[in-house]
Design a protein around this motif. Structure first.
Motif, PDB file in Angstrom:
ATOM      1  N   ASN A  44       0.802  -1.300   0.152  1.00 54.33           N
ATOM      2  CA  ASN A  44      -0.085  -0.048  -0.006  1.00 54.33           C
ATOM      3  C   ASN A  44       0.858   1.434   0.023  1.00 54.33           C
ATOM      4  O   ASN A  44       0.281   2.295  -0.642  1.00 54.33           O
ATOM      5  CB  ASN A  44      -1.076   0.138   1.171  1.00 54.33           C
ATOM      6  N   ILE A  45       2.298   1.279   0.457  1.00 56.64           N
ATOM      7  CA  ILE A  45       3.120   2.427   0.449  1.00 56.64           C
ATOM      8  C   ILE A  45       3.441   2.460  -0.828  1.00 56.64           C
ATOM      9  O   ILE A  45       3.202   3.799  -1.361  1.00 56.64           O
ATOM     10  CB  ILE A  45       4.051   2.069   1.237  1.00 56.64           C
ATOM     11  N   ASP A  46       3.898   1.472  -1.582  1.00 54.94           N
ATOM     12  CA  ASP A  46       4.144   1.513  -3.105  1.00 54.94           C
ATOM     13  C   ASP A  46       2.981   2.100  -3.698  1.00 54.94           C
ATOM     14  O   ASP A  46       3.289   3.101  -4.769  1.00 54.94           O
ATOM     15  CB  ASP A  46       4.710   0.297  -3.457  1.00 54.94           C
ATOM     16  N   LEU A  47       1.918   1.447  -3.576  1.00 57.64           N
ATOM     17  CA  LEU A  47       0.718   1.934  -4.330  1.00 57.64           C
ATOM     18  C   LEU A  47       0.526   3.478  -4.108  1.00 57.64           C
ATOM     19  O   LEU A  47       0.206   4.348  -5.165  1.00 57.64           O
ATOM     20  CB  LEU A  47      -0.642   1.352  -4.015  1.00 57.64           C
ATOM     21  N   ALA A  48       0.622   4.084  -2.700  1.00 56.28           N
ATOM     22  CA  ALA A  48       0.350   5.381  -2.272  1.00 56.28           C
ATOM     23  C   ALA A  48       1.333   6.281  -3.193  1.00 56.28           C
ATOM     24  O   ALA A  48       1.053   7.357  -3.667  1.00 56.28           O
ATOM     25  CB  ALA A  48       0.389   5.662  -1.132  1.00 56.28           C
ATOM     26  N   LEU A  49       2.621   6.062  -3.353  1.00 53.86           N
ATOM     27  CA  LEU A  49       3.780   6.790  -3.890  1.00 53.86           C
ATOM     28  C   LEU A  49       3.173   6.881  -5.229  1.00 53.86           C
ATOM     29  O   LEU A  49       3.833   8.161  -5.870  1.00 53.86           O
ATOM     30  CB  LEU A  49       5.043   6.086  -3.668  1.00 53.86           C
ATOM     31  N   LEU A  50       2.490   6.086  -5.877  1.00 56.10           N
ATOM     32  CA  LEU A  50       2.025   6.335  -7.266  1.00 56.10           C
ATOM     33  C   LEU A  50       1.157   7.609  -7.475  1.00 56.10           C
ATOM     34  O   LEU A  50       1.016   7.811  -8.690  1.00 56.10           O
ATOM     35  CB  LEU A  50       1.588   4.928  -7.879  1.00 56.10           C
ATOM     36  N   GLU A  51       0.649   8.137  -6.465  1.00 56.37           N
ATOM     37  CA  GLU A  51      -0.213   9.076  -6.259  1.00 56.37           C
ATOM     38  C   GLU A  51       0.648  10.471  -6.649  1.00 56.37           C
ATOM     39  O   GLU A  51      -0.109  11.286  -7.099  1.00 56.37           O
ATOM     40  CB  GLU A  51      -1.019   9.087  -5.300  1.00 56.37           C
ATOM     41  N   LEU A  52       1.987  10.296  -6.581  1.00 55.23           N
ATOM     42  CA  LEU A  52       2.651  11.571  -6.730  1.00 55.23           C
ATOM     43  C   LEU A  52       3.422  11.536  -8.149  1.00 55.23           C
ATOM     44  O   LEU A  52       4.225  10.728  -8.531  1.00 55.23           O
ATOM     45  CB  LEU A  52       3.727  11.478  -5.872  1.00 55.23           C
ATOM     46  N   PRO A  53       2.900  12.035  -9.301  1.00 55.00           N
ATOM     47  CA  PRO A  53       3.534  12.158 -10.605  1.00 55.00           C
ATOM     48  C   PRO A  53       4.886  12.876 -10.550  1.00 55.00           C
ATOM     49  O   PRO A  53       5.129  13.798  -9.847  1.00 55.00           O
ATOM     50  CB  PRO A  53       2.405  12.931 -11.412  1.00 55.00           C
ATOM     51  N   PHE A  54       5.656  12.173 -11.159  1.00 52.70           N
ATOM     52  CA  PHE A  54       7.160  12.549 -10.871  1.00 52.70           C
ATOM     53  C   PHE A  54       7.305  14.020 -11.258  1.00 52.70           C
ATOM     54  O   PHE A  54       8.070  14.812 -10.370  1.00 52.70           O
ATOM     55  CB  PHE A  54       8.221  11.606 -11.806  1.00 52.70           C
ATOM     56  N   GLU A  55       6.672  14.442 -12.441  1.00 56.82           N
ATOM     57  CA  GLU A  55       6.984  16.000 -12.784  1.00 56.82           C
ATOM     58  C   GLU A  55       6.317  16.878 -11.645  1.00 56.82           C
ATOM     59  O   GLU A  55       6.986  17.883 -11.314  1.00 56.82           O
ATOM     60  CB  GLU A  55       6.230  16.102 -14.350  1.00 56.82           C
ATOM     61  N   LEU A  56       5.133  16.577 -11.295  1.00 52.59           N
ATOM     62  CA  LEU A  56       4.578  17.529 -10.055  1.00 52.59           C
ATOM     63  C   LEU A  56       5.420  17.297  -8.798  1.00 52.59           C
ATOM     64  O   LEU A  56       5.802  18.477  -8.262  1.00 52.59           O
ATOM     65  CB  LEU A  56       3.220  16.908  -9.789  1.00 52.59           C
ATOM     66  N   TYR A  57       6.048  16.139  -8.451  1.00 52.58           N
ATOM     67  CA  TYR A  57       6.937  16.067  -7.255  1.00 52.58           C
ATOM     68  C   TYR A  57       8.146  16.960  -7.538  1.00 52.58           C
ATOM     69  O   TYR A  57       8.423  17.556  -6.466  1.00 52.58           O
ATOM     70  CB  TYR A  57       7.307  14.619  -7.171  1.00 52.58           C
ATOM     71  N   LEU A  58       8.883  16.769  -8.555  1.00 52.53           N
ATOM     72  CA  LEU A  58       9.920  17.655  -8.885  1.00 52.53           C
ATOM     73  C   LEU A  58       9.382  19.020  -9.024  1.00 52.53           C
ATOM     74  O   LEU A  58      10.394  19.883  -8.440  1.00 52.53           O
ATOM     75  CB  LEU A  58      10.689  17.392 -10.250  1.00 52.53           C
ATOM     76  N   GLN A  59       8.703  19.462  -9.485  1.00 51.65           N
ATOM     77  CA  GLN A  59       8.086  20.820  -9.605  1.00 51.65           C
ATOM     78  C   GLN A  59       7.896  21.436  -8.136  1.00 51.65           C
ATOM     79  O   GLN A  59       8.559  22.455  -7.707  1.00 51.65           O
ATOM     80  CB  GLN A  59       6.929  20.955 -10.299  1.00 51.65           C
ATOM     81  N   ASN A  60       7.159  20.539  -7.350  1.00 49.57           N
ATOM     82  CA  ASN A  60       6.927  20.958  -5.743  1.00 49.57           C
ATOM     83  C   ASN A  60       8.287  21.106  -5.038  1.00 49.57           C
ATOM     84  O   ASN A  60       8.526  21.848  -4.277  1.00 49.57           O
ATOM     85  CB  ASN A  60       6.137  19.924  -5.050  1.00 49.57           C
ATOM     86  N   PHE A  61       9.425  20.174  -5.477  1.00 53.21           N
ATOM     87  CA  PHE A  61      10.576  20.153  -4.563  1.00 53.21           C
ATOM     88  C   PHE A  61      11.352  21.540  -5.177  1.00 53.21           C
ATOM     89  O   PHE A  61      11.789  21.992  -4.287  1.00 53.21           O
ATOM     90  CB  PHE A  61      11.514  18.977  -4.953  1.00 53.21           C
ATOM     91  N   HIS A  62      11.508  21.833  -6.318  1.00 55.50           N
ATOM     92  CA  HIS A  62      12.062  22.843  -6.700  1.00 55.50           C
ATOM     93  C   HIS A  62      11.511  24.089  -6.164  1.00 55.50           C
ATOM     94  O   HIS A  62      12.357  25.114  -5.747  1.00 55.50           O
ATOM     95  CB  HIS A  62      12.328  22.957  -8.372  1.00 55.50           C
ATOM     96  N   ALA A  63      10.177  24.428  -6.221  1.00 50.79           N
ATOM     97  CA  ALA A  63       9.812  25.360  -5.738  1.00 50.79           C
ATOM     98  C   ALA A  63       9.857  25.619  -4.114  1.00 50.79           C
ATOM     99  O   ALA A  63      10.289  26.781  -3.906  1.00 50.79           O
ATOM    100  CB  ALA A  63       8.106  25.541  -5.989  1.00 50.79           C
TER     101      ALA A  63
END
Length: 142
Positions: A79-98
């Motif tokens: 379920n942790i692995d499934l949950a992490l799929l909820e974070l699209p990589f591009e959005l994740y990086l965008q939020n990180f950089h901001a």
């Protein structure tokens, strides 16, 4: 023999405890619990996905922190692995950089080791991966 108490088991027990306060007959209590499980109101996967989206989008947490918090709540690896799929990589990086750029700009420290340490520590507490943090540090510290 070790007893493993899952998230769903804990929710089930908490709901039972709340229902005791309503002084219902056992058959009604059981019907309510069955209804909650069948309609996915008590659901570990749903909780993990919602938790992941919420903590990333509203608190700015990274994957490392989210994984730690879900493990603390005894959520299964699946379920942790499934949950992490909820974070699209591009959005994740965008939020990180901001988040990283905002922290860098708002720091009152002058360029140097102290500013770099505060920057790295902040992003580590947020739960971002060290490779992302140090790449961003090299980019900003030029």
């Amino acid at each position: 023999m070790e007893y493993f108490c899952s998230y769903q088991d804990r929710c089930h027990k908490e709901v039972e405890q709340k229902l005791k306060n309503f002084m219902l007959i056992p058959e009604v209590k059981e019907k309510i619990i069955v209804h909650l499980i069948e309609n996915k109101y008590i659901d570990e996967e749903r909780f993990a996905k919602s938790f992941t989206r919420g903590k990333h989008n509203y608190k700015g947490w990274g994957k490392v922190r989210i994984i730690q918090e879900l493990k603390f709540r005894e959520i299964s690896k699946r379920n942790i692995d499934l949950a992490l799929l909820e974070l699209p990589f591009e959005l994740y990086l965008q939020n990180f950089h901001a988040l990283a750029e905002k922290n860098w700009e708002s720091s009152k420290e002058r360029k140097g080791q102290k500013k770099n340490k505060k920057f790295v520590d902040f992003l580590l507490r947020k739960g971002y991966e060290t490779n992302l943090i140090f790449e961003k540090l090299r980019e900003l510290d030029k």
